[in-house]
Design a protein around this motif. Structure first.
Motif, PDB file in Angstrom:
ATOM      1  N   ALA A   1       2.061   1.673  -3.627  1.00  0.00           N
ATOM      2  CA  ALA A   1       0.915   2.171  -4.380  1.00  0.00           C
ATOM      3  C   ALA A   1       0.792   3.903  -4.051  1.00  0.00           C
ATOM      4  O   ALA A   1       0.762   4.523  -5.044  1.00  0.00           O
ATOM      5  N   ASP A   2       0.841   4.231  -2.698  1.00  0.00           N
ATOM      6  CA  ASP A   2       0.826   5.560  -2.443  1.00  0.00           C
ATOM      7  C   ASP A   2       2.047   6.474  -3.255  1.00  0.00           C
ATOM      8  O   ASP A   2       1.794   7.487  -3.739  1.00  0.00           O
TER       9      ASP A   2
ATOM     10  N   LYS B   1      -3.242   0.059 -10.989  1.00  0.00           N
ATOM     11  CA  LYS B   1      -2.100  -0.192 -10.070  1.00  0.00           C
ATOM     12  C   LYS B   1      -1.079   0.751 -10.416  1.00  0.00           C
ATOM     13  O   LYS B   1      -0.411   1.171  -9.284  1.00  0.00           O
TER      14      LYS B   1
ATOM     15  N   ASP C   1       0.826  -1.203   0.102  1.00  0.00           N
ATOM     16  CA  ASP C   1       0.096  -0.071  -0.110  1.00  0.00           C
ATOM     17  C   ASP C   1       0.817   1.180   0.011  1.00  0.00           C
ATOM     18  O   ASP C   1       0.457   2.319  -0.715  1.00  0.00           O
ATOM     19  N   ASP C   2       1.788   1.261   0.762  1.00  0.00           N
ATOM     20  CA  ASP C   2       3.010   2.174   0.705  1.00  0.00           C
ATOM     21  C   ASP C   2       3.485   2.681  -0.762  1.00  0.00           C
ATOM     22  O   ASP C   2       3.541   3.751  -1.099  1.00  0.00           O
TER      23      ASP C   2
ATOM     24  N   TYR D   1      -6.739   8.099  -7.107  1.00  0.00           N
ATOM     25  CA  TYR D   1      -6.031   7.328  -6.152  1.00  0.00           C
ATOM     26  C   TYR D   1      -4.991   8.266  -5.222  1.00  0.00           C
ATOM     27  O   TYR D   1      -4.372   7.874  -4.500  1.00  0.00           O
TER      28      TYR D   1
ATOM     29  N   ARG E   1      -4.492   0.798  -4.458  1.00  0.00           N
ATOM     30  CA  ARG E   1      -4.100  -0.316  -3.544  1.00  0.00           C
ATOM     31  C   ARG E   1      -4.809  -1.335  -3.722  1.00  0.00           C
ATOM     32  O   ARG E   1      -5.687  -1.394  -4.548  1.00  0.00           O
ATOM     33  N   THR E   2      -4.542  -2.412  -3.210  1.00  0.00           N
ATOM     34  CA  THR E   2      -5.214  -3.676  -3.373  1.00  0.00           C
ATOM     35  C   THR E   2      -6.467  -3.562  -3.074  1.00  0.00           C
ATOM     36  O   THR E   2      -7.606  -4.021  -3.543  1.00  0.00           O
TER      37      THR E   2
ATOM     38  N   ASP F   1      -8.450  -0.829  -2.986  1.00  0.00           N
ATOM     39  CA  ASP F   1      -9.047  -0.198  -3.905  1.00  0.00           C
ATOM     40  C   ASP F   1      -9.696  -1.028  -5.226  1.00  0.00           C
ATOM     41  O   ASP F   1     -10.721  -0.837  -5.446  1.00  0.00           O
TER      42      ASP F   1
END
Lengths: 268, 414
Positions: free
Chosen positions: A119-120, B299, A116-117, A151, B304-305, B307
């Motif tokens: 992804a950010d 992605k 997730d990090d 996002y 994120r997963t 999402d």
């Protein structure tokens, strides 16, 4: 005599002041470069290894790659197919994690980052441009460009504004903005993709064979766009196997069999 | 912010190919529709039984003995069972009734004046017989509308004051009233005479054919009926020919039958829903495969997963809710059509029976009753809940597949 002497001291500071503000080409540029060198590089990778486990056994895609890219640099990474350039780009773009080695992105070590990090990071600091554009089909240009904003938690009120500005900066006419992505030419599509990559004001732009699906003329136009971005101070890393394309960059790095041959350093 | 985006993305995805969306949700539409249609019609039938057939008189207990109930027995019942507010006996005699023009068979109910009140019988014209008529064993009769129709051609004919001949002795009776009865009610094809009149002129017997007890509010009539039956059986030595049942029992039995029927229908319809859910899952899997590159792209743009999972789950749930909405509409339309069909068949049967004068004293359930489908908010809520659940259960696996995709592989996918 006394009068002119009396005026002299007041003149001096003005002259001195003028001298100080007068830009002399070389020292100023040198100073800027030194400042950049002192600033942490956007990309700083050290001894990266990436090993894939496949049914056929393990594959060493990267075998100890190190390199630095500073802010404002335009770097091309060249190599034949299977050299590991795609793997390198994926790691640089935080789409993949190295098996070992360190990756400092803008000074922060990201090897320990969660999915997730990462992804950010991709949402806010990295912009991708792909060979096959990868625009959403049957979707308007505006919505395509706005997609990263979903996002990166951009407030709704600002989104369309920013999208229009990004499209405009790519030289695309306003009447096209509500057209669907499959209604425009390849060159226009790639420019929309670049606008999309820029919309979050990323620290790094990663381009994977951006001219691969375009004819020579359109490809040149896209490369010219990258040159403009570089002049505007953007940091660009371009992956390609074509020497003509790589020649547009400031620095060319060769990669072969998972190792960088020139420009960067090897830890073999 | 992501919630608004989610809603928009789902809307966009579902409307992108309307034909495909509609075909995907077909299973859900049919499943929900059939459940709604069936439960509405069954609910209507239950209502019909409760309202039209007097089964809403829950405190009523019917007592009958095949060899008749003596007056003394009736009094004993009253004494032994104070739980009854009243026990009224009646005689039922099948007799001929004729005017100068027509003749018909009918059931003559002989009872004291209080009986009609207890049975909630209302008149549309004239009056019910009274104590004076009772004392004189007067030759007066109150007719149900069905009889009026059989003898005078129309239910609404003005017959108060007219004379007709009743019974084996063909005595002249005067019509003093008409019962405001609906075609489903028992009294529709009955005629009411004073008890004395029935005993002396029609049946020739003093015994009651049946007694109707009205229990006080709050008394458990099922248990009371059992005790009453036990009492009578004891007196007789056995329980042959003794029938004691409470209306509540009948109602409960009818409800039980309906409920089991309902449950069976719902079980079958649930199969349809499961099939529909599988259809949704199948479509979502195809969807995910088709949008592999899009998933990889999202992605790379920072999805994120969680999402990705949310995006595809929302689509699945959205599909099911849309299917549910269509299903509810379809269900109610179907329930009206179904009810109309049933009503049509039943009136045809009833008309045929009447034409052949086979109906003597109506005791058949579900005659020409009009079934009106019941629209319950509860069933709508349940349907919506079920749809959401199907969406969640059958959407989860495809959503997870999408989220677990390797973005690099996805981006290369042709």
């Amino acid at each position: 005599m006394t009068a002119s002497v009396k005026t002299l001291p007041t003149e001096m500071p003005v002259l001195q002041a003028k001298e100080q503000t007068l830009p002399t080409e070389m020292p100023a540029l040198q100073a800027e470069k030194q400042a950049l060198q002192k600033e942490k590089p956007v990309i700083d990778i050290f001894n990266l290894h990436r090993i894939y486990q496949t049914k056929a056994g393990s594959i060493q895609a990267l075998r100890g790659v190190s390199l630095q890219v500073h802010r404002g640099e335009y770097v091309a990474i060249m190599g034949p197919s299977g050299s590991g350039k795609s793997t390198l780009m994926n790691i640089l773009g935080c789409l993949d994690k190295p098996t070992s080695g360190k990756y400092y992105f803008q000074g922060t070590e990201i090897s320990g980052y969660s999915a997730d990090d990462m992804a950010d990071l991709r949402a806010t600091r990295i912009g991708f441009v792909f060979q096959s554009f990868n625009l959403l089909p049957r979707t308007s240009l505006l919505r395509n460009v706005m997609l990263p904003l979903v996002y990166s938690a951009c407030p709704l009120s600002q989104r369309e504004k920013r999208a229009r500005a990004a499209l405009k900066s790519m030289g695309l006419p306003e009447q096209l903005y509500s057209h669907k992505s499959n209604e425009i030419s390849g060159g226009q599509m790639q420019r929309v993709a670049i606008a999309r990559a820029l919309i979050n004001n990323p620290a790094l732009i990663l381009a994977d064979e951006p001219t691969g699906n375009l004819d020579t003329a359109t490809g040149e136009m896209v490369l010219e766009t990258f040159a403009q971005l570089k002049r505007a101070g953007r940091t660009i890393v371009l992956i390609t196997h074509e020497p003509d394309v790589a020649a547009h960059a400031d620095r060319i790095l060769w990669i072969r069999d998972g190792l960088i041959l020139e420009g960067g350093t090897n830890e073999a | 912010m992501k919630l608004r985006d989610l809603f928009y993305e789902t809307w966009f995805a579902l409307t992108a190919s309307k034909a495909r969306t509609l075909l995907t949700i077909l299973g859900i539409v049919i499943g929900i529709g059939s459940v709604i249609a069936m439960t509405s019609v069954i609910g209507g039938m239950q209502n019909m039984y409760v309202n039209e057939l007097g089964l809403n008189q829950a405190q009523m207990v019917q007592i009958s003995k095949s060899n008749g109930i003596l007056e003394s027995e009736l009094q004993q019942l009253k004494l032994s069972f104070p739980e009854y507010d009243s026990i009224l006996g009646s005689q039922l005699t099948s007799i001929t009734a004729s005017t100068s023009a027509k003749e018909t068979m009918m059931m003559a109910v002989g009872a004291k004046p209080g009986y009609a009140n207890a049975m909630n019988i209302k008149l549309s014209s004239g009056r019910m017989h009274n104590d004076d008529d009772e004392k004189q064993a007067a030759r007066v009769v109150v007719l149900g509308r069905g009889i009026v129709r059989s003898l005078y051609g129309s239910e609404d004919a003005d017959v108060v004051g007219k004379t007709l001949r009743l019974g084996n002795n063909a005595e002249n009776f005067t019509v003093i009233g008409v019962i405001d009865s609906s075609p489903t009610a028992q009294e529709h094809n009955q005629a009411f005479v004073p008890l004395a009149t029935s005993q002396i002129r029609l049946s020739g017997s003093k015994n009651y054919d049946s007694a109707t007890g009205m229990a006080t509010e709050g008394i458990n009539t099922i248990e009371l009926a059992q005790r009453t039956k036990a009492f009578l059986s004891e007196r007789q030595g056995n329980d042959e020919g003794i029938y004691v049942y409470s209306m509540k029992e009948l109602l409960e039995q009818a409800n039980m039958v309906m409920s089991s029927f309902s449950a069976m229908i719902i079980a079958i319809a649930s199969i349809s829903l499961v099939v529909g859910g599988i259809g949704i899952m199948n479509m979502m899997l195809t969807n995910v495969t088709e949008r592999t590159r899009e998933i990889g792209l999202r992605k790379s743009l920072g999805a994120r997963t969680g999402d990705v999972i949310r995006q595809f789950m929302a689509e699945s749930i959205g599909l099911c809710l849309v299917g549910g909405a269509f299903g509810i509409v379809f269900g109610y339309l179907a329930s009206w059509i179904l009810a109309a069909l049933v009503n049509l068949i039943q009136s045809a049967e009833k008309n045929a029976a009447q034409a052949e004068q086979l109906v003597i004293g109506d005791s058949t359930l579900a005659t020409s009753a009009q079934i009106i489908p019941v629209i319950e908010p509860v069933s709508v809520l349940v349907a919506v809940g079920v749809c959401a659940l199907i969406g969640i259960v059958f959407g989860f696996y495809p959503a997870r597949r999408a989220a677990k995709m390797d973005p690099i592989e996805s981006l290369r996918y042709q």
